[in-house]
Scaffold this motif. Sequence first.
Motif, PDB file in Angstrom:
ATOM      1  N   ALA A 238       0.832  -1.208   0.000  1.00 15.00           N
ATOM      2  CA  ALA A 238       0.000   0.000   0.000  1.00 15.00           C
ATOM      3  C   ALA A 238       0.867   1.257   0.000  1.00 15.00           C
ATOM      4  CB  ALA A 238      -0.926  -0.005   1.213  1.00 15.00           C
ATOM      5  N   GLU A 239       1.953   1.251   0.783  1.00 16.37           N
ATOM      6  CA  GLU A 239       2.862   2.405   0.812  1.00 16.37           C
ATOM      7  C   GLU A 239       3.502   2.628  -0.554  1.00 16.37           C
ATOM      8  OE1 GLU A 239       5.186   3.065   4.873  1.00 16.37           O
ATOM      9  OE2 GLU A 239       5.228   0.954   4.264  1.00 16.37           O
ATOM     10  N   ALA A 241       2.382   1.652  -3.529  1.00  9.22           N
ATOM     11  CA  ALA A 241       1.380   2.103  -4.511  1.00  9.22           C
ATOM     12  C   ALA A 241       1.045   3.583  -4.309  1.00  9.22           C
ATOM     13  CB  ALA A 241       0.122   1.246  -4.387  1.00  9.22           C
ATOM     14  N   TRP A 242       0.859   3.995  -3.060  1.00 13.92           N
ATOM     15  CA  TRP A 242       0.552   5.405  -2.761  1.00 13.92           C
ATOM     16  C   TRP A 242       1.726   6.304  -3.162  1.00 13.92           C
ATOM     17  CZ3 TRP A 242      -2.946   8.902  -2.074  1.00 13.92           C
ATOM     18  CH2 TRP A 242      -2.651  10.100  -1.426  1.00 13.92           C
ATOM     19  N   SER A 243       2.917   5.858  -2.897  1.00 15.39           N
ATOM     20  CA  SER A 243       4.102   6.652  -3.224  1.00 15.39           C
ATOM     21  C   SER A 243       4.201   6.864  -4.735  1.00 15.39           C
ATOM     22  CB  SER A 243       5.365   5.957  -2.698  1.00 15.39           C
ATOM     23  OG  SER A 243       5.347   5.895  -1.289  1.00 15.39           O
ATOM     24  N   LYS A 245       1.814   6.758  -6.832  1.00 12.07           N
ATOM     25  CA  LYS A 245       0.675   7.572  -7.258  1.00 12.07           C
ATOM     26  C   LYS A 245       0.948   9.056  -7.061  1.00 12.07           C
ATOM     27  CE  LYS A 245      -4.364   7.835  -6.739  1.00 12.07           C
ATOM     28  NZ  LYS A 245      -5.556   7.207  -6.104  1.00 12.07           N
ATOM     29  N   ILE A 246       1.489   9.437  -5.896  1.00 14.48           N
ATOM     30  CA  ILE A 246       1.702  10.860  -5.650  1.00 14.48           C
ATOM     31  C   ILE A 246       2.918  11.385  -6.427  1.00 14.48           C
ATOM     32  CG2 ILE A 246       0.585  10.720  -3.401  1.00 14.48           C
ATOM     33  CD1 ILE A 246       3.284  10.998  -2.070  1.00 14.48           C
ATOM     34  N   VAL A 263      -4.402  14.731  -4.039  1.00 20.19           N
ATOM     35  CA  VAL A 263      -4.505  13.330  -4.446  1.00 20.19           C
ATOM     36  C   VAL A 263      -5.404  12.629  -3.433  1.00 20.19           C
ATOM     37  CG1 VAL A 263      -3.275  11.168  -4.889  1.00 20.19           C
ATOM     38  CG2 VAL A 263      -2.186  13.365  -5.440  1.00 20.19           C
ATOM     39  N   ASP A 264      -6.530  12.144  -3.901  1.00 23.57           N
ATOM     40  CA  ASP A 264      -7.521  11.504  -3.024  1.00 23.57           C
ATOM     41  C   ASP A 264      -7.867  12.409  -1.841  1.00 23.57           C
ATOM     42  OD1 ASP A 264      -7.303   9.391  -4.750  1.00 23.57           O
ATOM     43  OD2 ASP A 264      -6.146   8.119  -3.390  1.00 23.57           O
ATOM     44  N   LYS A 266      -6.009  14.630  -0.416  1.00 19.92           N
ATOM     45  CA  LYS A 266      -4.875  14.993   0.437  1.00 19.92           C
ATOM     46  C   LYS A 266      -3.935  15.930  -0.300  1.00 19.92           C
ATOM     47  CE  LYS A 266      -5.034  10.623   2.970  1.00 19.92           C
ATOM     48  NZ  LYS A 266      -4.285   9.391   3.347  1.00 19.92           N
ATOM     49  N   HIS A 272       6.355  15.547   0.620  1.00 16.63           N
ATOM     50  CA  HIS A 272       5.713  14.241   0.498  1.00 16.63           C
ATOM     51  C   HIS A 272       6.304  13.457  -0.664  1.00 16.63           C
ATOM     52  CE1 HIS A 272       2.510  16.929   2.261  1.00 16.63           C
ATOM     53  NE2 HIS A 272       2.653  16.011   3.205  1.00 16.63           N
ATOM     54  N   ALA A 276       8.213   9.869  -0.739  1.00 17.89           N
ATOM     55  CA  ALA A 276       7.684   8.834  -1.633  1.00 17.89           C
ATOM     56  C   ALA A 276       8.784   8.262  -2.517  1.00 17.89           C
ATOM     57  CB  ALA A 276       6.559   9.409  -2.494  1.00 17.89           C
TER      58      ALA A 276
END
Length: 290
Positions: A238-239, A241-243, A245-246, A263-264, A266, A272, A276
């Motif tokens: 999850a970390e 994928a989020w990284s 993405k941003i 992003v979502d 946030k 950030h 990431a």
Amino acid sequence: MMSTVRPRRSVLYMPGANARALDKARSLPADGLILDLEDAVSPDSKDLARTQIAEALKTGGYGFREVVVRTNGLETPWGLDDIKVLAPLGPDAILLPKVEDAATILKAEALLNEAGAPATTTIWAMMETPLGILRAAEIAAASKRLTCFVMGTSDLTKDLHSRHTPLRLPMLTSLGITMLAARAYGLSILDGVYLDLKDEEGYRASCLQGVELGFDGKTLIHPNQVEGANEVFAPSEAEIAWSRKIIDAFAAAEAEGKGVVLVDGKLIENLHVDNAKRIVALADAIAARG
């Protein structure tokens, strides 16, 4: 600052006097190995341990694993010979015990140069005494050859007259001071060992706390602890994928001349994205090991 991301989730102490352990280490999934000449070796076995570690370094075969030699203290009868004999063989690092001042780092650096150690052999420092903790920033700034702090929480607990507790509250001040110094000067930093091999729940909680505090990984005393440290100190799916993405979203925003992006829901800024990128680089380095 370090330019290369090197996973150090699990760094396992291996007694230098145990030839079988030195051989077994070649097949363990630990990110790093500390071939130990200090605490794990009795005075009568110091010379034997040094010889066996020298043979292990010459033979090689440790693959991706970072190979570090913990020498005896430079003030002991064995410390200088440890460096003279082993540094020219090119271990990834020399780990100095009970470092309490910058002078110790500078002396070790001079000894490495005199011994003909390759430039790739760095210095690691055990942070395990009250005086060493109080001088953490001075030590961290001593040399560019210094790349990592290793917490010696067992010795530190003894010197503080404190206790090993589940939340490690007696240790948090020392961990925090050393963490600040390490990050201020671009060093890696490894958490101390967990001593109760039967307490799997407590060990995992200690690893999770280490991640929360910001440690790069944990030093270990038994091969059975490697898998847990590798899991906990690695970025989760999850970390990652989020990284990613941003990173992509921020790049697209920058292309449009924007300095921030949602992003979502946030708010994402440069800080950030920097973190990431660190997470993705670490994940990629772990994946490259298979």
